[in-house]
Structures are given as structure tokens and as C-alpha cells.
Design a protein around this motif. Structure first.
Motif, PDB file in Angstrom:
ATOM      1  N   PHE A 107       0.828  -1.197   0.000  1.00 47.30           N
ATOM      2  CA  PHE A 107       0.000   0.000   0.000  1.00 47.30           C
ATOM      3  C   PHE A 107       0.870   1.258   0.000  1.00 47.30           C
ATOM      4  O   PHE A 107       0.633   2.207  -0.751  1.00 47.30           O
ATOM      5  CB  PHE A 107      -0.917  -0.025   1.225  1.00 47.30           C
ATOM      6  N   LEU A 108       1.909   1.275   0.824  1.00 51.48           N
ATOM      7  CA  LEU A 108       2.788   2.443   0.903  1.00 51.48           C
ATOM      8  C   LEU A 108       3.622   2.605  -0.362  1.00 51.48           C
ATOM      9  O   LEU A 108       3.843   3.732  -0.828  1.00 51.48           O
ATOM     10  CB  LEU A 108       3.704   2.319   2.123  1.00 51.48           C
ATOM     11  N   GLN A 109       4.073   1.507  -0.933  1.00 50.97           N
ATOM     12  CA  GLN A 109       4.870   1.594  -2.164  1.00 50.97           C
ATOM     13  C   GLN A 109       4.046   2.140  -3.319  1.00 50.97           C
ATOM     14  O   GLN A 109       4.576   2.852  -4.196  1.00 50.97           O
ATOM     15  CB  GLN A 109       5.420   0.214  -2.520  1.00 50.97           C
ATOM     16  N   ASN A 110       2.744   1.824  -3.345  1.00 52.91           N
ATOM     17  CA  ASN A 110       1.884   2.360  -4.402  1.00 52.91           C
ATOM     18  C   ASN A 110       1.726   3.869  -4.290  1.00 52.91           C
ATOM     19  O   ASN A 110       1.470   4.555  -5.283  1.00 52.91           O
ATOM     20  CB  ASN A 110       0.508   1.688  -4.356  1.00 52.91           C
ATOM     21  N   ARG A 111       1.874   4.393  -3.079  1.00 53.81           N
ATOM     22  CA  ARG A 111       1.746   5.833  -2.853  1.00 53.81           C
ATOM     23  C   ARG A 111       3.094   6.545  -2.914  1.00 53.81           C
ATOM     24  O   ARG A 111       3.157   7.710  -3.312  1.00 53.81           O
ATOM     25  CB  ARG A 111       1.088   6.083  -1.492  1.00 53.81           C
ATOM     26  N   HIS A 112       4.146   5.864  -2.465  1.00 55.05           N
ATOM     27  CA  HIS A 112       5.467   6.489  -2.375  1.00 55.05           C
ATOM     28  C   HIS A 112       6.501   5.489  -2.910  1.00 55.05           C
ATOM     29  O   HIS A 112       6.854   4.528  -2.220  1.00 55.05           O
ATOM     30  CB  HIS A 112       5.804   6.854  -0.926  1.00 55.05           C
ATOM     31  N   GLU A 113       6.969   5.705  -4.113  1.00 56.24           N
ATOM     32  CA  GLU A 113       7.889   4.752  -4.739  1.00 56.24           C
ATOM     33  C   GLU A 113       9.143   4.537  -3.905  1.00 56.24           C
ATOM     34  O   GLU A 113       9.711   3.444  -3.879  1.00 56.24           O
ATOM     35  CB  GLU A 113       8.275   5.243  -6.141  1.00 56.24           C
ATOM     36  N   TRP A 114       9.605   5.568  -3.221  1.00 53.48           N
ATOM     37  CA  TRP A 114      10.845   5.471  -2.452  1.00 53.48           C
ATOM     38  C   TRP A 114      10.747   4.505  -1.271  1.00 53.48           C
ATOM     39  O   TRP A 114      11.764   4.098  -0.711  1.00 53.48           O
ATOM     40  CB  TRP A 114      11.287   6.853  -1.961  1.00 53.48           C
ATOM     41  N   VAL A 115       9.528   4.092  -0.895  1.00 56.18           N
ATOM     42  CA  VAL A 115       9.384   3.100   0.180  1.00 56.18           C
ATOM     43  C   VAL A 115      10.028   1.781  -0.241  1.00 56.18           C
ATOM     44  O   VAL A 115      10.487   0.999   0.602  1.00 56.18           O
ATOM     45  CB  VAL A 115       7.894   2.909   0.550  1.00 56.18           C
ATOM     46  N   GLY A 116      10.100   1.529  -1.555  1.00 54.01           N
ATOM     47  CA  GLY A 116      10.726   0.296  -2.032  1.00 54.01           C
ATOM     48  C   GLY A 116      12.189   0.176  -1.647  1.00 54.01           C
ATOM     49  O   GLY A 116      12.738  -0.940  -1.611  1.00 54.01           O
ATOM     50  N   ASP A 117      12.856   1.297  -1.349  1.00 52.70           N
ATOM     51  CA  ASP A 117      14.257   1.263  -0.919  1.00 52.70           C
ATOM     52  C   ASP A 117      14.407   1.336   0.599  1.00 52.70           C
ATOM     53  O   ASP A 117      15.525   1.234   1.119  1.00 52.70           O
ATOM     54  CB  ASP A 117      15.021   2.443  -1.542  1.00 52.70           C
ATOM     55  N   ALA A 118      13.298   1.507   1.313  1.00 50.81           N
ATOM     56  CA  ALA A 118      13.357   1.644   2.770  1.00 50.81           C
ATOM     57  C   ALA A 118      13.426   0.278   3.439  1.00 50.81           C
ATOM     58  O   ALA A 118      13.067  -0.751   2.855  1.00 50.81           O
ATOM     59  CB  ALA A 118      12.139   2.412   3.272  1.00 50.81           C
ATOM     60  N   VAL A 119      13.897   0.261   4.669  1.00 46.56           N
ATOM     61  CA  VAL A 119      13.929  -0.966   5.469  1.00 46.56           C
ATOM     62  C   VAL A 119      12.548  -1.131   6.104  1.00 46.56           C
ATOM     63  O   VAL A 119      12.110  -0.292   6.898  1.00 46.56           O
ATOM     64  CB  VAL A 119      15.010  -0.899   6.559  1.00 46.56           C
ATOM     65  N   VAL A 120      11.862  -2.199   5.736  1.00 45.48           N
ATOM     66  CA  VAL A 120      10.519  -2.466   6.240  1.00 45.48           C
ATOM     67  C   VAL A 120      10.494  -3.892   6.767  1.00 45.48           C
ATOM     68  O   VAL A 120      10.970  -4.819   6.093  1.00 45.48           O
ATOM     69  CB  VAL A 120       9.448  -2.289   5.140  1.00 45.48           C
ATOM     70  N   GLY A 121       9.929  -4.090   7.954  1.00 49.34           N
ATOM     71  CA  GLY A 121       9.884  -5.444   8.502  1.00 49.34           C
ATOM     72  C   GLY A 121       8.920  -5.552   9.659  1.00 49.34           C
ATOM     73  O   GLY A 121       8.213  -4.604  10.000  1.00 49.34           O
ATOM     74  N   TYR A 122       8.894  -6.733  10.279  1.00 49.07           N
ATOM     75  CA  TYR A 122       7.961  -6.985  11.382  1.00 49.07           C
ATOM     76  C   TYR A 122       8.678  -7.681  12.528  1.00 49.07           C
ATOM     77  O   TYR A 122       9.794  -8.189  12.386  1.00 49.07           O
ATOM     78  CB  TYR A 122       6.765  -7.815  10.909  1.00 49.07           C
ATOM     79  N   TRP A 123       8.029  -7.727  13.659  1.00 50.35           N
ATOM     80  CA  TRP A 123       8.595  -8.316  14.874  1.00 50.35           C
ATOM     81  C   TRP A 123       7.458  -8.842  15.732  1.00 50.35           C
ATOM     82  O   TRP A 123       6.334  -8.322  15.702  1.00 50.35           O
ATOM     83  CB  TRP A 123       9.365  -7.248  15.650  1.00 50.35           C
ATOM     84  N   VAL A 124       7.733  -9.885  16.484  1.00 47.34           N
ATOM     85  CA  VAL A 124       6.772 -10.430  17.454  1.00 47.34           C
ATOM     86  C   VAL A 124       7.381 -10.331  18.843  1.00 47.34           C
ATOM     87  O   VAL A 124       8.555 -10.665  19.031  1.00 47.34           O
ATOM     88  CB  VAL A 124       6.393 -11.890  17.131  1.00 47.34           C
ATOM     89  N   ILE A 125       6.604  -9.866  19.805  1.00 54.12           N
ATOM     90  CA  ILE A 125       7.084  -9.741  21.184  1.00 54.12           C
ATOM     91  C   ILE A 125       6.078 -10.405  22.124  1.00 54.12           C
ATOM     92  O   ILE A 125       4.887 -10.122  22.066  1.00 54.12           O
ATOM     93  CB  ILE A 125       7.273  -8.256  21.576  1.00 54.12           C
ATOM     94  N   THR A 126       6.584 -11.311  22.975  1.00 53.81           N
ATOM     95  CA  THR A 126       5.762 -11.973  23.993  1.00 53.81           C
ATOM     96  C   THR A 126       6.397 -11.700  25.355  1.00 53.81           C
ATOM     97  O   THR A 126       7.134 -12.526  25.889  1.00 53.81           O
ATOM     98  CB  THR A 126       5.674 -13.486  23.739  1.00 53.81           C
ATOM     99  N   PRO A 127       6.112 -10.559  25.979  1.00 53.69           N
ATOM    100  CA  PRO A 127       6.828 -10.149  27.186  1.00 53.69           C
ATOM    101  C   PRO A 127       6.488 -10.939  28.441  1.00 53.69           C
ATOM    102  O   PRO A 127       7.188 -10.817  29.445  1.00 53.69           O
ATOM    103  CB  PRO A 127       6.419  -8.680  27.339  1.00 53.69           C
ATOM    104  N   GLU A 128       5.420 -11.752  28.404  1.00 56.70           N
ATOM    105  CA  GLU A 128       5.002 -12.455  29.609  1.00 56.70           C
ATOM    106  C   GLU A 128       5.332 -13.943  29.579  1.00 56.70           C
ATOM    107  O   GLU A 128       4.890 -14.715  30.436  1.00 56.70           O
ATOM    108  CB  GLU A 128       3.500 -12.242  29.823  1.00 56.70           C
TER     109      GLU A 128
END
Length: 527
Positions: A107-128
Motif C-alpha cells: 500500500f505504501l509503495q503504491n503511494r510512495h515509490e521510495w518506500v521500495g528502498d526503505a527498510v521495512v519489517g515486522y517483529w513479534v514480542i511476547t513479554p510475559e
């Protein structure tokens, strides 16, 4: 401090989400943290929610937080809550956040082409809990658990960047303008309609669960022949009264259900149209009968008893109940907060003296939110109603004398545009007649008892509000808060709402309302 949207955790956030919210808030103002970001752009779902989205120079990162003890058995992800309940997580937190990340990135790349060169990722956190897993579906380097609680927010961001730089080969850094553009794109497309819809559903579910708990309490005292049940508005008295009618029907008993309001009696009666041996009447139906009540009833149930004066009504009810008030089976439901508004001797006094009932107190509000309960307590000048669940803030909308109708219409339009259904809105007015017959509101609403009103925005006089309930209430026409009658009607009108309450009143009343809240705070300090 990071830019936080919203500025505080949502009222229904888990302890794990609250912990991470506070940690991420310590980032510098170069970062924007979005909590509970809604997305309608998911590839496989009409609606998805991302717990945390962090936007900063290092990139764009999506974080899924799971409280409780998380694990996987035979391919199924599950979580054990603090109360011992075990819930399925379906395909699990990694699949959930990865899908949301992929859809949002495109969705972001369709709006802003430069997002294709950005670092994009995900993370999972289970603090308990500790999450010990490293297989084809999970990379142990892409999540944190209870062993990583002491890591700083900045180190968390740096680690996510380094991990996803290795995974994607991207390495660009976002500048301030790009961060702002991403934030605007994501915020602009976060649908408030779904958030409000979800809040309404959540409140309804919690109210239903609390009402069931009240029913269990009542079942525990069924061995008592005579019961006096006291509770504030919203404590579930009327629901329990109807539940008790059903129970007595199952036992084969004949039942007389009595309440003060003619309108309320008509609504309750519709639930038992095809049931034999059950009569639902108002006090006026007994005092000025249009038919003969010749038989005695096995059980007498009286709702909203605080509105009933004794005198002749007591003698009538005593004659209609098998074994009378002294030895028969009866249940009386009343709101002590309303009964204190009048000095006359009420029906409760004679029933208590003659019948010597067991007394049961419903202390907690289970029908409305805490916010509505506080407002009702203040405007009604009664002690603070306890219990309830958190919900939206009550709106106090002050207007010029000639702008009440316009403001009510604007509020209705705003609600409908936010996903509230027309039949979930009830407008209560202290003006019985002319308010609805002219101006902006003409034809916009239907009287609550008219044909077709069930699918429309409904209106009623505040004096008819007994027994009415609605997800949303707009209360209008309060003239003053000094008289007992005005306070009672404001109290009753406010407590008709379960989730959202808006009160439209003239600006001249602002000081009276402020005094009412101050008086409530003073009473709470004394109690």
C-alpha cells in the motif's frame, strides 16, 4: 519523546501492550508510534489490526504483541490468559503480523515509490512468557520474549533494522519529510468506522457477560420466598426481573408482573403475549382497571418499585397474591438512588414491614459504561454508581438557545457517518411536544413506538424513558438541575445509554453541570 498516536494506550489494551507502549514512548521525537493501526487493505481480510507501527529514520516496523503464555501444539498456536483461559490464535502471531506487513508495505509503495528502498519489517514480542521456537515458520532472531525485557527502545529499533537489512538488502534512511508522509498515509487510511463498531460490540459483549453474572447471583437465592433487590440504574434489575418471570413460568407458576410505567409494561408484555398465566401490567392498570383480576397469582414481581407509592396499591397487590404479601412469594426490584428524590412513603416500606424479605444488593452497574455512570451520578446528585466497563467519553455539548436542533442533527449525522446504525440511536428530549415538529429535526427521527421505528433513529420524551435502552443516547432539553424531578429525569435519561452518551444543553447550564460534578467528587470523598 516519540510522537504517539493515540497519546495513551487504548482502554482495552492488554498489560503487554501497555508495557510496550510505555517503552516505545521513550524514543526521541524523530519517531512516530501508531498503536492499534487499523487496515482495510489486507490481502485476505476485510479488516486487520497492527498492534504497533514504528516509523523512524531506520525504517518502518510492524510489531505484534501477545500477552499471556504463548505456545504451539500440533501446529496450532494458543495463548493461556492470566485467568487460566486458553484461546486459539489460529495461524499464530508471526503469520498475522507478516500478512499485515506485506499488505501495508505494498500500500505504501503504491503511494510512495521510495518506500521500495526503505527498510521495512515486522517483529513479534511476547513479554510475559519465553517463546522457544526456531523452525521453518519462525526465525528466533525476529522476536523478543520475557528474556529481552530490559532492552531499550532504541536498541530494539536498531536490531530490527539490522535484521531486516540482512533479509531484504535495503539500507536507505528516511528523512523527516518522508516519515511525515508515511504517517499521514497510514493515519489517513485508518478507518474510524471499524474502531467505533468494534467498541460498540466489545461493550455489548462485556455487558452481556456481566448480566449473566448477576443472574447467577439471583439464582443463588431462589430458595427465598420474598426478595427485595436494590440496585442503581444499569445494575440489571429489569433484566433480572424478566429472567425471573421466565424461571417461574418453567416452574408452572402464574405470575403478575407490575411496573410503574405504562410504556414499559407494554414493552414487557410483548415478550409474553403467547404465554398463559402471565399478566404484565402497570400500576395504573391496577388502580384503574379495565378488566377484572379475579384469580390470585402464585408469584408477584414488581419492577421500578421506587416509583410506586403505597396506599391503595398495596391492598390491591395483597389481594392478588396467593397467601398475600406477608406469606406469599414476591420479588421487588428498585433503585434506591431514585427513591431518595421523593418524601412520600413508598411501596417498599409496607412490603418490607409486612413481608420481611431477604434483601439483595446489586452494587455494580452492568448496563452502561463507567463514563456514563459517572455522568448520571453527577447530574442526578446521587452517590457514585460503581462498576461498569470503560467506554467513550461522555460528550457535553453546550449550544446557544436556538441551536439545539441543529446540534442534535449534526450529532446524528456524525454518528451515522461513523458506522453507528440508525436503530442504535435514541434521542431523549425534556420537551414533550414542539421540539420534534419543526426545524432541522423534522422527519429525521421516528417516535419509538411508531410502526417502522425499529429501523430508524428513535426519539422519546425523557419522561417516557423508563425501560428504554439504546447503544447511543442523545439527551437534550435539560432546563435546570436544581429540582428533584429534573435531577431524576437527567439520571434516568443518561442511564438509558449503554455505550455512547451525548448531552446537548444551553451554555447557561455549564456552571450547574460543573457544580454537579464537583458535588459528586465531594460526596465520594465523604463516602
Amino acid at each position: 519523546m516519540a510522537i504517539l498516536i493515540p497519546s495513551s494506550p487504548a482502554h482495552d489494551s492488554s498489560s503487554a501492550e501497555t508495557w510496550l507502549f510505555r517503552k516505545l514512548s521513550k524514543l526521541s521525537d524523530k519517531y512516530c508510534v501508531l498503536h492499534s493501526l487499523g487496515s482495510m487493505r489486507h490481502d485476505h481480510k476485510s479488516w486487520a489490526e497492527i498492534d504497533f507501527t514504528v516509523i523512524g529514520p531506520e525504517g518502518i516496523f510492524f510489531i505484534e504483541v501477545k500477552g499471556g503464555t504463548v505456545g504451539r501444539t500440533n501446529g496450532e498456536w494458543r495463548v493461556e490468559r492470566i485467568d487460566g483461559r486458553v484461546e486459539s490464535l489460529g495461524r499464530g502471531p508471526f503469520f498475522q503480523v507478516a500478512g499485515a506487513e506485506a499488505s501495508t508495505r505494498r500500500f505504501l509503495q503504491n503511494r510512495h515509490e521510495w518506500v521500495g528502498d526503505a527498510v521495512v519489517g515486522y517483529w513479534v514480542i511476547t513479554p510475559e512468557c519465553e517463546l522457544k521456537v526456531n523452525d521453518l515458520g519462525v526465525d528466533s532472531k525476529s522476536y523478543y520474549d520475557a528474556r529481552n525485557l530490559n532492552i531499550s527502545a532504541q536498541d530494539l529499533i536498531n536490531n530490527m533494522r539490522h535484521y531486516w537489512m540482512r533479509r531484504t538488502g535495503k539500507s536507505s534512511v528516511l528523512d523527516t519529510e518522508q516519515i511525515e508522509e508515511i504517517r499521514n498515509s497510514l493515519c489517513a487510511d485508518a478507518p474510524m468506522v471499524k474502531s467505533l463498531r468494534r467498541e460498540i460490540v466489545d461493550v455489548a459483549a462485556k455487558i452481556h457477560a456481566a448480566t449473566l453474572e448477576q443472574e447467577r447471583v439471583l439464582e443463588a437465592v431462589h430458595s427465598n420466598m420474598r426478595l427485595l433487590i436494590k440496585g442503581p440504574a444499569g445494575s440489571g434489575k429489569s433484566t433480572l426481573a424478566v429472567h425471573e418471570v421466565d424461571r417461574q413460568i418453567e416452574l408452572g407458576h402464574s405470575v403478575l408482573y407490575v411496573c410503574s410505567s405504562v410504556n414499559m409494561a407494554h414493552r414487557i408484555a410483548r415478550q409474553f403475549l403467547d404465554v398463559k398465566n402471565v399478566d404484565v401490567v402497570s400500576s395504573l392498570d391496577l388502580l384503574f382497571p379495565k378488566r377484572v383480576f379475579s384469580n390470585q397469582y402464585d408469584v408477584l414481581i414488581i419492577d421500578e418499585a421506587q416509583d410506586l407509592l403505597s396506599e391503595r396499591l398495596f391492598l390491591i397487590l395483597d389481594s392478588l397474591l396467593y397467601n398475600g404479601i406477608a406469606a406469599g412469594t414476591w420479588r421487588m426490584f428498585l433503585d434506591p438512588f431514585q427513591s431518595v428524590l421523593f418524601e412520600e412513603r413508598g411501596l417498599e416500606s409496607d412490603f418490607s414491614e409486612i413481608g420481611k424479605p431477604s434483601v439483595m444488593y446489586l452494587l455494580d452497574n452492568v448496563r452502561t459504561t463507567k463514563e456514563i455512570a459517572v455522568t448520571a451520578s453527577a447530574l442526578g446528585y446521587v452517590n457514585h454508581i460503581s462498576g461498569g466497563i470503560h467506554g467513550p467519553v461522555v460528550e457535553l455539548l453546550y449550544v446557544d438557545p436556538d441551536n439545539s436542533r441543529k446540534r442534535v442533527k449534526e450529532k446524528i449525522d456524525e454518528l451515522l457517518g461513523s458506522g453507528v446504525l440508525a436503530d442504535e440511536i435514541l434521542v431523549l428530549s425534556f420537551d414533550k411536544d414542539s421540539f420534534w415538529l419543526q426545524g432541522e429535526l423534522e422527519g429525521l427521527t421516528k417516535r419509538y413506538d411508531q410502526p417502522g421505528a425499529e429501523d430508524s433513529v428513535k426519539y422519546a420524551s425523557a419522561f417516557e424513558a423508563k425501560g428504554l435502552e439504546s447503544v447511543v443516547v442523545i439527551l437534550v432539553g435539560i432546563e435546570e438541575l436544581q429540582s428533584p424531578t429534573a435531577r431524576q429525569q437527567a439520571y434516568i435519561g443518561a442511564t438509558r445509554a449503554s455505550t455512547l452518551l451525548s448531552i446537548v444543553m444551553e451554555k447557561r447550564l455549564r456552571h450547574e453541570v460543573e457544580d454537579a460534578y464537583a458535588s459528586l467528587a465531594f460526596r465520594n470523598e465523604l463516602s
